[in-house]
Write a protein that holds these residues in place. Structure first.
Motif, mmCIF file in Angstrom:
data_model
loop_
_atom_site.group_PDB
_atom_site.id
_atom_site.type_symbol
_atom_site.label_atom_id
_atom_site.label_comp_id
_atom_site.label_asym_id
_atom_site.label_seq_id
_atom_site.Cartn_x
_atom_site.Cartn_y
_atom_site.Cartn_z
ATOM 1 N N TYR A 32 0.834 -1.206 0.000
ATOM 2 C CA TYR A 32 0.000 0.000 0.000
ATOM 3 C C TYR A 32 0.868 1.256 0.000
ATOM 4 O O TYR A 32 0.541 2.244 -0.659
ATOM 5 C CB TYR A 32 -0.964 0.012 1.181
ATOM 6 N N LEU A 37 -0.754 4.674 -1.327
ATOM 7 C CA LEU A 37 -2.006 4.784 -0.577
ATOM 8 C C LEU A 37 -1.812 5.356 0.814
ATOM 9 O O LEU A 37 -2.757 5.839 1.424
ATOM 10 C CB LEU A 37 -2.695 3.409 -0.491
ATOM 11 N N ILE A 61 -8.860 1.259 3.775
ATOM 12 C CA ILE A 61 -8.394 0.468 2.634
ATOM 13 C C ILE A 61 -8.984 -0.936 2.725
ATOM 14 O O ILE A 61 -9.469 -1.486 1.729
ATOM 15 C CB ILE A 61 -6.850 0.439 2.582
ATOM 16 N N LEU A 71 -6.721 -1.743 -6.095
ATOM 17 C CA LEU A 71 -5.908 -0.683 -5.501
ATOM 18 C C LEU A 71 -6.011 0.640 -6.251
ATOM 19 O O LEU A 71 -5.981 1.707 -5.638
ATOM 20 C CB LEU A 71 -4.452 -1.135 -5.370
ATOM 21 N N ILE A 74 -9.223 2.144 -5.105
ATOM 22 C CA ILE A 74 -9.071 2.619 -3.732
ATOM 23 C C ILE A 74 -8.323 3.946 -3.712
ATOM 24 O O ILE A 74 -8.706 4.865 -2.990
ATOM 25 C CB ILE A 74 -8.362 1.558 -2.866
#
Length: 98
Positions: A32, A37, A61, A71, A74
């Motif tokens: 991540y 992220l 997440i 991802l 997200i």
């Protein structure tokens, strides 16, 4: 001014503790971060330190993954949520509470 130990942005958890607290694997947290992220603090030696806010983001997440997003999706949701919060804050600041 020193940061309060209760500051939500202060990195206090190592990666294994953070992973355990949010119920994810250490490799997932690294992934991540690599995908942009989240960005945990780093010590002078390069050790990741996760904050309470980072843990909240990791839980979000996880929710989005459970909802079936990939991802890239997200990343877009997190960006839009942050932008929405920024705009609401700006609106309150310039127009008062609405």
């Amino acid at each position: 001014m020193a940061k309060s130990p209760h500051d939500g942005d202060r990195g206090v958890y190592g990666i294994s503790v953070a992973a355990d607290l949010v119920g994810m694997g250490v490799q997932n947290l690294r992934l991540y971060e690599a995908r942009g992220l989240l960005t945990p603090e780093r010590t002078d030696g390069g050790t990741r330190r996760y904050s309470a806010n980072d843990l909240d983001r990791l839980r979000r997440i996880g929710e989005l993954l459970a909802a079936g997003l990939n991802l890239a999706g997200i990343a877009m949701v997190l960006y839009l949520e942050a932008e929405n919060a920024r705009l609401r804050h700006e609106r309150r600041r310039t127009h008062g509470s609405i």
